[in-house]
Design a protein around this motif. Structure first.
Motif, PDB file in Angstrom:
ATOM      1  N   TYR A 156      16.687  -4.955   6.721  1.00  0.00           N
ATOM      2  CA  TYR A 156      15.362  -4.344   6.712  1.00  0.00           C
ATOM      3  C   TYR A 156      15.300  -3.395   7.899  1.00  0.00           C
ATOM      4  O   TYR A 156      15.453  -3.825   9.053  1.00  0.00           O
ATOM      5  N   TYR A 157      15.064  -2.117   7.629  1.00  0.00           N
ATOM      6  CA  TYR A 157      15.112  -1.098   8.669  1.00  0.00           C
ATOM      7  C   TYR A 157      13.741  -0.733   9.239  1.00  0.00           C
ATOM      8  O   TYR A 157      13.642   0.179  10.058  1.00  0.00           O
ATOM      9  N   GLY A 158      12.689  -1.414   8.784  1.00  0.00           N
ATOM     10  CA  GLY A 158      11.372  -1.115   9.331  1.00  0.00           C
ATOM     11  C   GLY A 158      10.709   0.065   8.646  1.00  0.00           C
ATOM     12  O   GLY A 158      11.149   0.546   7.610  1.00  0.00           O
ATOM     13  N   MET A 159       9.612   0.525   9.223  1.00  0.00           N
ATOM     14  CA  MET A 159       8.793   1.598   8.662  1.00  0.00           C
ATOM     15  C   MET A 159       8.855   2.806   9.572  1.00  0.00           C
ATOM     16  O   MET A 159       8.422   2.721  10.739  1.00  0.00           O
ATOM     17  N   ASP A 160       9.422   3.906   9.050  1.00  0.00           N
ATOM     18  CA  ASP A 160       9.733   5.031   9.929  1.00  0.00           C
ATOM     19  C   ASP A 160       8.789   6.216   9.809  1.00  0.00           C
ATOM     20  O   ASP A 160       8.846   7.131  10.641  1.00  0.00           O
ATOM     21  N   VAL A 161       7.962   6.256   8.796  1.00  0.00           N
ATOM     22  CA  VAL A 161       6.974   7.329   8.655  1.00  0.00           C
ATOM     23  C   VAL A 161       5.638   6.678   8.348  1.00  0.00           C
ATOM     24  O   VAL A 161       5.562   5.816   7.466  1.00  0.00           O
ATOM     25  N   TRP A 162       4.604   7.095   9.069  1.00  0.00           N
ATOM     26  CA  TRP A 162       3.291   6.464   8.947  1.00  0.00           C
ATOM     27  C   TRP A 162       2.221   7.490   8.615  1.00  0.00           C
ATOM     28  O   TRP A 162       2.330   8.654   9.017  1.00  0.00           O
ATOM     29  N   GLY A 163       1.194   7.022   7.916  1.00  0.00           N
ATOM     30  CA  GLY A 163       0.007   7.834   7.732  1.00  0.00           C
ATOM     31  C   GLY A 163      -0.836   7.846   8.999  1.00  0.00           C
ATOM     32  O   GLY A 163      -0.516   7.166   9.975  1.00  0.00           O
ATOM     33  N   GLN A 164      -1.916   8.599   8.954  1.00  0.00           N
ATOM     34  CA  GLN A 164      -2.726   8.799  10.157  1.00  0.00           C
ATOM     35  C   GLN A 164      -3.672   7.632  10.440  1.00  0.00           C
ATOM     36  O   GLN A 164      -4.231   7.547  11.525  1.00  0.00           O
ATOM     37  N   GLY A 165      -3.823   6.739   9.491  1.00  0.00           N
ATOM     38  CA  GLY A 165      -4.720   5.606   9.675  1.00  0.00           C
ATOM     39  C   GLY A 165      -6.119   5.889   9.151  1.00  0.00           C
ATOM     40  O   GLY A 165      -6.616   7.016   9.263  1.00  0.00           O
ATOM     41  N   THR A 166      -6.739   4.867   8.583  1.00  0.00           N
ATOM     42  CA  THR A 166      -8.117   4.959   8.098  1.00  0.00           C
ATOM     43  C   THR A 166      -8.892   3.775   8.643  1.00  0.00           C
ATOM     44  O   THR A 166      -8.486   2.624   8.444  1.00  0.00           O
ATOM     45  N   THR A 167      -9.993   4.047   9.312  1.00  0.00           N
ATOM     46  CA  THR A 167     -10.833   2.971   9.826  1.00  0.00           C
ATOM     47  C   THR A 167     -11.748   2.467   8.718  1.00  0.00           C
ATOM     48  O   THR A 167     -12.489   3.249   8.118  1.00  0.00           O
ATOM     49  N   VAL A 168     -11.656   1.190   8.438  1.00  0.00           N
ATOM     50  CA  VAL A 168     -12.500   0.554   7.430  1.00  0.00           C
ATOM     51  C   VAL A 168     -13.375  -0.486   8.113  1.00  0.00           C
ATOM     52  O   VAL A 168     -12.866  -1.373   8.811  1.00  0.00           O
ATOM     53  N   THR A 169     -14.658  -0.359   7.929  1.00  0.00           N
ATOM     54  CA  THR A 169     -15.622  -1.290   8.511  1.00  0.00           C
ATOM     55  C   THR A 169     -16.362  -2.009   7.389  1.00  0.00           C
ATOM     56  O   THR A 169     -16.857  -1.358   6.462  1.00  0.00           O
ATOM     57  N   VAL A 170     -16.416  -3.325   7.496  1.00  0.00           N
ATOM     58  CA  VAL A 170     -17.156  -4.134   6.523  1.00  0.00           C
ATOM     59  C   VAL A 170     -18.383  -4.693   7.232  1.00  0.00           C
ATOM     60  O   VAL A 170     -18.265  -5.455   8.191  1.00  0.00           O
ATOM     61  N   SER A 171     -19.547  -4.265   6.775  1.00  0.00           N
ATOM     62  CA  SER A 171     -20.789  -4.685   7.423  1.00  0.00           C
ATOM     63  C   SER A 171     -21.923  -4.649   6.413  1.00  0.00           C
ATOM     64  O   SER A 171     -22.008  -3.743   5.588  1.00  0.00           O
ATOM     65  N   SER A 172     -22.812  -5.618   6.517  1.00  0.00           N
ATOM     66  CA  SER A 172     -23.966  -5.646   5.630  1.00  0.00           C
ATOM     67  C   SER A 172     -25.079  -4.740   6.151  1.00  0.00           C
ATOM     68  O   SER A 172     -26.083  -4.520   5.482  1.00  0.00           O
TER      69      SER A 172
END
Lengths: 111, 125
Positions: B109-125
């Motif tokens: 297993y060589y790991g993860m070499d390219v990543w997306g920029q990330g998305t912040t997800v908030t769960v709140s009522s």
């Protein structure tokens, strides 16, 4: 509780060598290779080491990895201020159909 | 150069379904393991799961009952759905490219070499 165990923090002064440990078990580090990521706040993690001790293109040779049994280490020599980041170890775990496990991360502070 | 671009809803109410998509640009879609990872506030990284272009999946055992990862090879995209979200699902979610190999009967297993920029997800009522 992370499957792989890392110290929560580490520190060093510029120019020093710092080592971060990662402890696992026979189903992950004991059987499979170890990966290390560098994670700066607000950015995506960066692959630092794969296959226990291999560096992707562009990663300085100041970063080195090693593995022995069910433990692994990341060494950073010639510490620089820009090395201040969170470091995570990871490995494939053969249990339960196989999945990736991470350490809890080590916050490296350059004093 | 391969780039990952991700998007999806950033604010959810408890019990809703989290839905994110990641598009792969500039490289082959075949032969890799397209993964989702998250980081909860003040916590470490957590692997969610992965999928191949042949739709083979692996999931984190702790999340498998609520997670579905799918792929659309015609668009070079893969997606994540998490059902019945709670505040504990609040996190930055990343997509990434994983690599594996089998050499002389040894799994690597060589790991993860390219990543997306990330998305912040908030769960709140």
């Amino acid at each position: 509780q992370s499957v792989l165990t890392q110290p929560p923090s580490a520190s060093g002064t510029p120019g020093q060598t710092v080592t971060i440990s990662c402890s696992g078990s026979t189903s992950n580090i004991g059987t499979n290779t170890v990966i290390w990521y560098q994670h700066l706040p607000g950015t995506a993690p960066n692959l630092l080491i794969y296959n226990n001790n291999q560096r992707p293109a562009g990663v300085p040779d100041r970063f080195s990895g090693s593995k022995s049994g069910t433990s692994a280490s990341l060494a950073i020599s010639g510490l620089q201020s820009e090395d201040e980041a969170n470091y995570y170890c990871a490995a494939w775990d053969d249990s339960l159909n196989g999945h990736v496990v991470f350490g809890g991360g080590t916050k490296l502070t350059v004093l | 150069q391969v780039q990952l671009q991700q998007w999806g809803a950033g604010l959810l109410k408890p019990s809703e379904t989290l839905s994110l998509t990641c598009a792969v640009y500039g490289g082959s879609f075949n032969g890799f393991y397209w993964s989702w990872i998250r980081q909860s506030p003040d916590k470490g990284l957590e692997w969610i799961g992965e999928i191949t272009h042949k739709k083979a999946t692996n999931y984190n055992p702790s999340l498998t009952s609520r997670v579905t990862i799918s792929v659309d090879t015609s668009k070079n995209q893969f997606s994540l759905k998490v059902n019945s979200v709670t505040a504990a699902d609040t996190a930055v979610y990343y997509c990434a490219r994983g690599r594996k190999a089998v050499l002389r009967a040894t799994f690597l297993y060589y790991g993860m070499d390219v990543w997306g920029q990330g998305t912040t997800v908030t769960v709140s009522s």
